[in-house]
Motif scaffolding. Structure first.
Motif, PDB file in Angstrom:
ATOM      1  N   GLY A 163       2.832  13.317  10.675  1.00 16.22           N
ATOM      2  CA  GLY A 163       2.554  11.861  11.608  1.00 16.22           C
ATOM      3  C   GLY A 163       2.212  10.450  10.805  1.00 16.22           C
ATOM      4  O   GLY A 163       2.591   9.883  11.020  1.00 16.22           O
ATOM      5  N   ARG A 164       1.411  10.993   9.634  1.00 19.07           N
ATOM      6  CA  ARG A 164       1.027   9.961   8.672  1.00 19.07           C
ATOM      7  C   ARG A 164       2.459   9.402   8.082  1.00 19.07           C
ATOM      8  O   ARG A 164       2.643   8.220   7.603  1.00 19.07           O
ATOM      9  CB  ARG A 164      -0.101  10.341   7.639  1.00 19.07           C
ATOM     10  N   ALA A 165       3.339  10.399   7.428  1.00 18.24           N
ATOM     11  CA  ALA A 165       4.481   9.854   6.798  1.00 18.24           C
ATOM     12  C   ALA A 165       5.169   9.035   7.970  1.00 18.24           C
ATOM     13  O   ALA A 165       5.835   8.120   7.621  1.00 18.24           O
ATOM     14  CB  ALA A 165       5.253  11.050   6.510  1.00 18.24           C
ATOM     15  N   LYS A 171       5.728   1.461   9.778  1.00 20.07           N
ATOM     16  CA  LYS A 171       5.098   0.287   9.334  1.00 20.07           C
ATOM     17  C   LYS A 171       6.060  -0.572   8.401  1.00 20.07           C
ATOM     18  O   LYS A 171       6.102  -1.719   8.402  1.00 20.07           O
ATOM     19  CB  LYS A 171       3.627   0.697   8.657  1.00 20.07           C
ATOM     20  N   ALA A 172       6.848   0.266   7.453  1.00 22.47           N
ATOM     21  CA  ALA A 172       7.726  -0.349   6.649  1.00 22.47           C
ATOM     22  C   ALA A 172       8.784  -1.136   7.245  1.00 22.47           C
ATOM     23  O   ALA A 172       9.077  -2.338   7.145  1.00 22.47           O
ATOM     24  CB  ALA A 172       8.167   0.748   5.434  1.00 22.47           C
ATOM     25  N   VAL A 173       9.123  -0.591   8.425  1.00 17.91           N
ATOM     26  CA  VAL A 173      10.218  -1.081   9.013  1.00 17.91           C
ATOM     27  C   VAL A 173       9.656  -2.358   9.751  1.00 17.91           C
ATOM     28  O   VAL A 173      10.207  -3.299   9.946  1.00 17.91           O
ATOM     29  CB  VAL A 173      10.750  -0.051  10.125  1.00 17.91           C
ATOM     30  N   MET A 174       8.569  -2.258  10.532  1.00 14.67           N
ATOM     31  CA  MET A 174       7.926  -3.377  11.279  1.00 14.67           C
ATOM     32  C   MET A 174       7.744  -4.360  10.404  1.00 14.67           C
ATOM     33  O   MET A 174       7.851  -5.782  10.542  1.00 14.67           O
ATOM     34  CB  MET A 174       6.600  -2.890  12.023  1.00 14.67           C
ATOM     35  N   THR A 178      11.846  -2.130   4.924  1.00 15.60           N
ATOM     36  CA  THR A 178      12.884  -1.120   4.841  1.00 15.60           C
ATOM     37  C   THR A 178      13.667  -1.081   6.034  1.00 15.60           C
ATOM     38  O   THR A 178      13.025  -1.500   7.312  1.00 15.60           O
ATOM     39  CB  THR A 178      12.762   0.133   4.319  1.00 15.60           C
ATOM     40  N   TRP A 179      14.818  -0.773   6.195  1.00 11.09           N
ATOM     41  CA  TRP A 179      15.598  -0.288   7.443  1.00 11.09           C
ATOM     42  C   TRP A 179      16.702   0.665   6.865  1.00 11.09           C
ATOM     43  O   TRP A 179      17.543   0.348   6.051  1.00 11.09           O
ATOM     44  CB  TRP A 179      16.337  -1.417   8.020  1.00 11.09           C
ATOM     45  N   GLY A 180      16.457   2.091   7.123  1.00 18.22           N
ATOM     46  CA  GLY A 180      17.211   3.174   6.684  1.00 18.22           C
ATOM     47  C   GLY A 180      16.997   3.635   5.383  1.00 18.22           C
ATOM     48  O   GLY A 180      16.016   3.263   4.906  1.00 18.22           O
ATOM     49  N   LEU A 181      18.047   4.033   4.759  1.00 18.55           N
ATOM     50  CA  LEU A 181      17.941   4.585   3.308  1.00 18.55           C
ATOM     51  C   LEU A 181      18.372   3.482   2.439  1.00 18.55           C
ATOM     52  O   LEU A 181      19.331   2.743   2.495  1.00 18.55           O
ATOM     53  CB  LEU A 181      18.746   5.921   3.298  1.00 18.55           C
TER      54      LEU A 181
END
Length: 181
Positions: A163-165, A171-174, A178-181
């Motif tokens: 869940g934390r991961a 959060k990183a996407v929002m 990042t988006w994807g790899l």
């Protein structure tokens, strides 16, 4: 759980033939109670292929209720010396792998899909390339500690850890990081 040639039941049966001194148990839904016609056909194919293989038995899990199905599955994992996972395709995530490790059961799998990512070769099981490698791994499984398998499953796949991961990734996407790899 799901009967399909891509799950590698034919490899498991061939391995059992090569190792008559080792007991193999194949588990899944009964051929008369699978979820689809192709799973029924595959279950029947597995039974047919295993005819005459004295060290191969089948353990049929109930389809419903889910609680009974999962409890029987956990019982099988806990009693097994290893989970043989000879998948024949790039399966993105094998839930059975995590379930087995959580029960302290090491895994012996072929190098497809998530097997190399989930199995810590030599610590929680063995990642294999050939049927000969599988045979060697079965013979060497006593060197894998159940405690290491359970600890690894909890450290990497516990619901709080996962869940934390996921939250970090979301959060990183929002945040536009990042988006994807």
């Amino acid at each position: 759980n799901r009967w399909h040639p891509a799950k590698g039941y034919q490899v498991a049966i061939e391995l059992a033939k090569k190792m008559p001194d080792v007991q193999f148990v194949m588990a899944g839904l009964h051929p008369n109670s699978t979820w689809s016609a192709d799973h029924t056909a595959s279950a029947r194919d597995a039974v047919e292929r295993a005819k005459g293989v004295e060290n191969m038995t089948f353990s049929y899990l109930p389809k419903l209720p889910p609680e009974k199905h999962h409890e029987m599955k956990r019982s099988l994992y806990r009693r097994a010396k290893a989970l043989l996972y000879p998948v024949q395709f790039q399966e993105p995530f094998g839930l059975a792998q995590i379930e087995a490790l959580a029960c302290g059961t090491p895994e012996i799998g072929l190098r497809f899909g998530s097997v190399p990512e989930i199995v810590q070769h030599g610590k929680t099981g063995f990642v294999c390339d050939t049927i000969e490698d599988l045979e060697k791994a079965v013979r060497g499984i006593e060197g894998i500690k159940s405690e290491d398998c359970r600890a690894d499953a909890v450290a990497r796949f516990d619901r709080r850890v996962m869940g934390r991961a996921y939250l970090r990734e979301y959060k990183a996407v929002m945040d536009g990081e990042t988006w994807g790899l």
